[in-house]
Scaffold this motif. Sequence first.
Motif, PDB file in Angstrom:
ATOM      1  N   GLN A 126       1.330  -1.700  -0.029  1.00 47.96           N
ATOM      2  CA  GLN A 126       0.463   0.142   0.066  1.00 47.96           C
ATOM      3  C   GLN A 126       1.221   0.989  -0.019  1.00 47.96           C
ATOM      4  O   GLN A 126       0.284   2.352   0.186  1.00 47.96           O
ATOM      5  CB  GLN A 126      -0.866  -0.045   1.411  1.00 47.96           C
ATOM      6  N   GLN A 127       2.276   0.971  -0.318  1.00 49.61           N
ATOM      7  CA  GLN A 127       3.040   2.476  -0.340  1.00 49.61           C
ATOM      8  C   GLN A 127       2.308   3.249  -1.319  1.00 49.61           C
ATOM      9  O   GLN A 127       2.335   4.552  -1.083  1.00 49.61           O
ATOM     10  CB  GLN A 127       4.823   2.078  -0.184  1.00 49.61           C
ATOM     11  N   PHE A 128       2.110   2.372  -2.357  1.00 43.69           N
ATOM     12  CA  PHE A 128       1.822   3.617  -3.311  1.00 43.69           C
ATOM     13  C   PHE A 128       0.404   4.768  -3.026  1.00 43.69           C
ATOM     14  O   PHE A 128       0.917   6.322  -3.405  1.00 43.69           O
ATOM     15  CB  PHE A 128       1.125   3.431  -4.474  1.00 43.69           C
ATOM     16  N   LYS A 129      -0.149   5.156  -2.259  1.00 46.43           N
ATOM     17  CA  LYS A 129      -1.092   5.215  -1.056  1.00 46.43           C
ATOM     18  C   LYS A 129      -0.608   6.353  -0.566  1.00 46.43           C
ATOM     19  O   LYS A 129      -1.137   7.889  -0.662  1.00 46.43           O
ATOM     20  CB  LYS A 129      -2.156   4.980  -0.563  1.00 46.43           C
ATOM     21  N   ARG A 130       0.489   6.010   0.420  1.00 44.60           N
ATOM     22  CA  ARG A 130       1.494   6.689   0.856  1.00 44.60           C
ATOM     23  C   ARG A 130       2.272   8.180  -0.017  1.00 44.60           C
ATOM     24  O   ARG A 130       3.063   9.201   0.587  1.00 44.60           O
ATOM     25  CB  ARG A 130       2.196   6.564   2.125  1.00 44.60           C
ATOM     26  N   SER A 131       2.436   7.599  -1.438  1.00 42.53           N
ATOM     27  CA  SER A 131       3.793   7.839  -1.727  1.00 42.53           C
ATOM     28  C   SER A 131       2.655   9.525  -2.458  1.00 42.53           C
ATOM     29  O   SER A 131       3.436   9.966  -2.891  1.00 42.53           O
ATOM     30  CB  SER A 131       3.926   7.697  -3.303  1.00 42.53           C
ATOM     31  N   CYS A 132       1.900  10.123  -2.225  1.00 38.21           N
ATOM     32  CA  CYS A 132       0.979  10.892  -2.681  1.00 38.21           C
ATOM     33  C   CYS A 132      -0.312  11.729  -2.032  1.00 38.21           C
ATOM     34  O   CYS A 132      -0.823  11.878  -2.128  1.00 38.21           O
ATOM     35  CB  CYS A 132       0.586  11.321  -4.004  1.00 38.21           C
ATOM     36  N   LEU A 133       0.212  11.559  -0.472  1.00 45.60           N
ATOM     37  CA  LEU A 133      -0.415  12.310   0.614  1.00 45.60           C
ATOM     38  C   LEU A 133      -0.667  13.587   0.405  1.00 45.60           C
ATOM     39  O   LEU A 133       0.461  14.113   0.177  1.00 45.60           O
ATOM     40  CB  LEU A 133       0.194  11.721   1.693  1.00 45.60           C
ATOM     41  N   PRO A 134      -1.400  14.277   0.693  1.00 44.33           N
ATOM     42  CA  PRO A 134      -1.850  15.659   0.555  1.00 44.33           C
ATOM     43  C   PRO A 134      -1.239  15.871   2.382  1.00 44.33           C
ATOM     44  O   PRO A 134      -0.621  14.776   2.903  1.00 44.33           O
ATOM     45  CB  PRO A 134      -3.313  15.783   1.584  1.00 44.33           C
ATOM     46  N   ASP A 135      -0.987  17.295   2.221  1.00 50.38           N
ATOM     47  CA  ASP A 135       0.043  17.761   2.921  1.00 50.38           C
ATOM     48  C   ASP A 135      -0.675  17.996   4.574  1.00 50.38           C
ATOM     49  O   ASP A 135      -2.298  17.594   4.386  1.00 50.38           O
ATOM     50  CB  ASP A 135       0.365  19.694   3.002  1.00 50.38           C
ATOM     51  N   GLY A 136      -0.478  17.900   6.175  1.00 50.50           N
ATOM     52  CA  GLY A 136      -0.506  17.717   7.256  1.00 50.50           C
ATOM     53  C   GLY A 136       0.975  17.853   8.059  1.00 50.50           C
ATOM     54  O   GLY A 136       1.771  17.513   8.322  1.00 50.50           O
ATOM     55  N   PRO A 137       0.008  17.939   9.245  1.00 50.76           N
ATOM     56  CA  PRO A 137       1.286  18.490  10.158  1.00 50.76           C
ATOM     57  C   PRO A 137       1.854  17.217  10.467  1.00 50.76           C
ATOM     58  O   PRO A 137       1.418  15.547  11.227  1.00 50.76           O
ATOM     59  CB  PRO A 137       0.971  19.140  11.559  1.00 50.76           C
ATOM     60  N   LYS A 138       3.253  17.187  11.397  1.00 48.88           N
ATOM     61  CA  LYS A 138       3.796  16.033  12.013  1.00 48.88           C
ATOM     62  C   LYS A 138       3.428  16.154  13.273  1.00 48.88           C
ATOM     63  O   LYS A 138       3.746  17.867  13.818  1.00 48.88           O
ATOM     64  CB  LYS A 138       5.340  16.164  11.763  1.00 48.88           C
ATOM     65  N   VAL A 139       3.200  15.417  14.260  1.00 47.31           N
ATOM     66  CA  VAL A 139       2.811  15.581  15.416  1.00 47.31           C
ATOM     67  C   VAL A 139       3.417  14.762  16.122  1.00 47.31           C
ATOM     68  O   VAL A 139       4.638  14.968  17.254  1.00 47.31           O
ATOM     69  CB  VAL A 139       0.919  14.855  15.727  1.00 47.31           C
ATOM     70  N   GLY A 140       3.999  13.673  15.712  1.00 51.13           N
ATOM     71  CA  GLY A 140       4.494  12.590  17.197  1.00 51.13           C
ATOM     72  C   GLY A 140       6.029  12.142  16.208  1.00 51.13           C
ATOM     73  O   GLY A 140       6.494  12.468  14.532  1.00 51.13           O
ATOM     74  N   THR A 141       7.054  11.084  16.563  1.00 52.78           N
ATOM     75  CA  THR A 141       7.997  10.474  16.184  1.00 52.78           C
ATOM     76  C   THR A 141       7.951   9.946  14.834  1.00 52.78           C
ATOM     77  O   THR A 141       8.758   9.714  14.812  1.00 52.78           O
ATOM     78  CB  THR A 141       8.685   9.855  17.452  1.00 52.78           C
ATOM     79  N   THR A 184       5.658   9.773  11.171  1.00 55.07           N
ATOM     80  CA  THR A 184       4.419   9.312  10.120  1.00 55.07           C
ATOM     81  C   THR A 184       5.661   8.679   9.308  1.00 55.07           C
ATOM     82  O   THR A 184       5.949   8.393   8.638  1.00 55.07           O
ATOM     83  CB  THR A 184       5.013  11.296  10.369  1.00 55.07           C
ATOM     84  N   LEU A 185       3.959   9.061   8.114  1.00 54.60           N
ATOM     85  CA  LEU A 185       4.968   8.354   7.488  1.00 54.60           C
ATOM     86  C   LEU A 185       4.487   9.532   5.718  1.00 54.60           C
ATOM     87  O   LEU A 185       3.945   9.100   4.858  1.00 54.60           O
ATOM     88  CB  LEU A 185       3.513   7.245   6.444  1.00 54.60           C
ATOM     89  N   SER A 186       4.698  10.803   5.307  1.00 63.53           N
ATOM     90  CA  SER A 186       4.438  12.130   4.625  1.00 63.53           C
ATOM     91  C   SER A 186       6.030  11.490   4.181  1.00 63.53           C
ATOM     92  O   SER A 186       6.867  11.149   4.439  1.00 63.53           O
ATOM     93  CB  SER A 186       4.882  12.923   4.673  1.00 63.53           C
ATOM     94  N   PRO A 187       5.680  11.140   2.760  1.00 69.10           N
ATOM     95  CA  PRO A 187       6.747  11.090   1.792  1.00 69.10           C
ATOM     96  C   PRO A 187       7.906  11.931   1.586  1.00 69.10           C
ATOM     97  O   PRO A 187       9.123  12.061   0.860  1.00 69.10           O
ATOM     98  CB  PRO A 187       5.773  10.858   0.448  1.00 69.10           C
ATOM     99  N   ARG A 188       7.346  13.096   1.754  1.00 65.71           N
ATOM    100  CA  ARG A 188       8.507  14.398   2.495  1.00 65.71           C
ATOM    101  C   ARG A 188       8.670  14.534   3.245  1.00 65.71           C
ATOM    102  O   ARG A 188       9.650  15.530   3.545  1.00 65.71           O
ATOM    103  CB  ARG A 188       7.343  15.522   2.053  1.00 65.71           C
ATOM    104  N   GLY A 189       8.748  14.332   4.259  1.00 67.75           N
ATOM    105  CA  GLY A 189       9.666  14.303   5.224  1.00 67.75           C
ATOM    106  C   GLY A 189       9.845  12.846   5.902  1.00 67.75           C
ATOM    107  O   GLY A 189      10.816  12.126   5.461  1.00 67.75           O
TER     108      GLY A 189
END
Length: 636
Positions: free
Chosen positions: A594-609, A611-616
């Motif tokens: 299911q990584q392909f779904k995470r590769s194009c996530l919308p923006d959102g705030p990092k809160v904890g240690t 996260t799965l943002s592809p930009r972070g």
Amino acid sequence: MKDGFIKVAAATPEIHVADCAFNADNILTLCREANEQGVQVVGFPELCLTGYTCSDLFLHEVLLEGAKQQLLRIAKETKDMDMLILIGIPVRVRGALYNCAAVLHKGDILGMVPKRNIPNYTEFYELRHFTEATAETAEYLTWGDQEFALSPMQVFQCTEMPEFTVGAEICEDLWVSNPPSSALAAAGATILYNLSASDEIIGKAAYRRDLVRMQSGRGQCGYVYCDAGQGESSTDLVFAAHNIIAENGSILAQSKRFATGLTISEIDVKRMDYERRRQNTFHTEDVFDYAEIPFDMQLRETELTRPVAQTPFVPSNKDDLAERCEEILTLQATGLATRVRHAHAKTAVVGLSGGLDSALALVVTVHAFDMLGRDRKDIIAVTMPCFGTTSRTKNNALTLAAAYGTTCKTIEIGASVTQHFIDIGHDMEDHSVTFENGQARERTQVLMDLANKTGGMVIGTGDLSELALGWATYNGDHMSMYGVNGSIPKTLVRYLTAYEAERAGGETGRVLRDVLATPVSPELLPPKDGEISQKTEELVGPYELHDFYLYYLLRFGMEPKKIYRLAKHAFAGIYDDATIKKWLTTFVRRFFIQQFKRSCLPDGPKVGTVTLSPRGDWRMPSDAVSALWMQQCEQL
């Protein structure tokens, strides 16, 4: 299964001041007890062979020779113990006297580590007797048939597992601005021992505990603090035997003060090694002058006694939970408020299902609009009943939207989804993935178009646990203009919602508590007898297990067999081994595909240690193969 866990102990024996034979007897007793309990490293307090409070007796040859002979005796009597032993002892070298940590293994003295920072203030007057070691201090001693170095520039490395490397410092060394343990950690030590004689005064225990905890975090290491206690002279001071074991910023175990005996836990040296690889600011330059003294230890199976939380994303100290929840909600709301302000959004559109995630998303949006001083009527809460919607969730959505004073819209999507199925030739009785995803994508289309119509932005509701499992419809609820829950796992979503229910009270609190009591479901299949028929945790597994797997896979890069072991320890008596294995295998399989779904996530705030943002924090190819991980799962 060793998995990098090293069983360590801090030991406080009862001593008599200047009675080296008595002290050695009690040290040996605790060595035997530690060995029987599977301990692989045990440390004793500063100068415990003589007593820290010998004062001017430290200048007497008879005391120093007595300590030397008793250390040789201890080495001889522990030669059959495959255990590293650290003992505090005064050592004379020509005209100097050093306060040392002697390191023993299977009858050999591997080395002596002298104290570098000698306190000479308030109640301390160690410079009267001891010489301060420097990086240049290097003496080579022969005691009987024992040959070893006396130097602060050495660490002790296990040949079987190089990640298992031990360093030592002594008492005051920890309390200075630049502790030797920082350099020892950079030199490769994953376990740091402090042999201490820290007298007790009001408030010092808390400060000492924080000092040990923070040094273990700063050094990304295990830190074992071995403190003097019963038997030290009480002429002017009292010693509390406050033994502490910490790892990477967390306390694993500590003793009851004013007692003797062992304090035991397990330090995960492979976890520390991973942390250092992951954090590229952990520098190792300028430490190559440290000698690596090898020891050949047959590593044992380690039974875990250390605490392993079932919900690692949730604060273990429940007293801190309200403060932590408030902080998280503020982080989420601040991120959203900043984006709303930047985008000049006139509205925020939230799809409100009556479930947990969308309720939290609405809570965050309300907080954000309150921060901005905006009218809550500019929040458009949209409920979109379809084939699987129950009256309970629909009513909760409407009640919650009204309780917060938002604008509420009900848009029935059954007719448009039915027409869509007619258009693509899908049988309405075929309740396959097409039937489910068609509803999810229609809802997203409605929200997006409504946001365009009102000059607003769609607020994403999906949480971190769903992202890890891919439990979202691609280009359906997977998509939004800003995802506020993207780094909040399901176990934490529950605590945040419960906190908001308590804080808000009244009708808002009542409906949030009912949302918490509602089974987690996407509600995409028709209800049975008016009740939810599609329960997520029956399909993909318990979220408390999946969040556990997620935390250890991502935060510490653990392999499935180690995660499995930790899960069995944490959930003993709750889930059997077969259940833990089943859902771990499911988690690993879904996480990769299911990584392909995470590769194009919308923006959102990092809160904890985690996260799965592809930009972070998480960058992974969508076509990465899971074979190595799945092979381990199958072999469990």
